[in-house]
Scaffold this motif. Sequence first.
Motif: not given
Length: 300
Positions: A65-67, A69-70, A153-154
């Motif tokens: 998810r975080e990767e 999004r980045d 987080p977004e």
Amino acid sequence: MDLNLLVALDALLEENSVTAAADRLNLSPPAMSRTLARIRRATGDDILVRAGRTMVPTPRALELREETRDLVRRATAVLTPVRRLDLAALNRHFTVRGHDALLAALAAPLIARIGATAPNIHLSLLAESAADRPDLARGQVDLEIGADGPGRPEISSEVVGADRLVLALRRGHPLAKGRVGLDRLLRMTFVTVSRRGRLHDAIDDALAERGLRRRVIASLPTSAAALDVVSRSGAVAVVAERVCRPASARLGLVTRRLPLELPPTRVVLTWHHRHDSDPAHAWLRGQVRDVLREATDGTA
């Protein structure tokens, strides 16, 4: 590799729903289902699985998810040309949602600023809803203003100020004169401000630590409604001092310091990270930030 799959994966992991992700990307649900199938083949993972009537991410999806999004954010920045913002020609519609007291402090100065520099911008100022909804993520709201930081987080955020909580009373209230101590506070009848109808807030927590309890008779959805009740009754309310000062003055109310040590209430801007590098959105955030800093003490 089709890098569009990253955009679709980002939407799916934010929404946890094929239908919602399809709406966000302007695709049909069947098209998004086919895209999810391609993502599953590419990653060797189910990504989203059915759990009752909803879908939940797999452990591998949570890792991605975080990767994801980045990567999407960086790719968007790379592929978005840097352009000079022409405010006179800018034609945009922005939707801003927030706490009623903050919108009251913001509305007139912000409308005047925009009218003077960007006359083709249109604003919709919306009241807070009773339930928390992902409208920033879905693109239905561009900017939100309140006291809380982001819950997802977004969502990007910025603390632009703070305001002290004070006690608001009718000028002729029998307990309005002089300093308000705990003994006098406990003799008062309160109305609370809560969009969800809650009768309990930080005041009650602070009193409970001392083994004390106040009398709350009603909750109102907005500060304006609470102050109106205070002006026409024996009830009192706890409100933000500076942003509620104009309304209190119009209603002939007085304010007193609380006999409790409470942290100032923050003023927080939140928006979806897709707007981080949008020049027009950044300009709007700057205008809102300046107005609210003037309306509060500007403490971040």
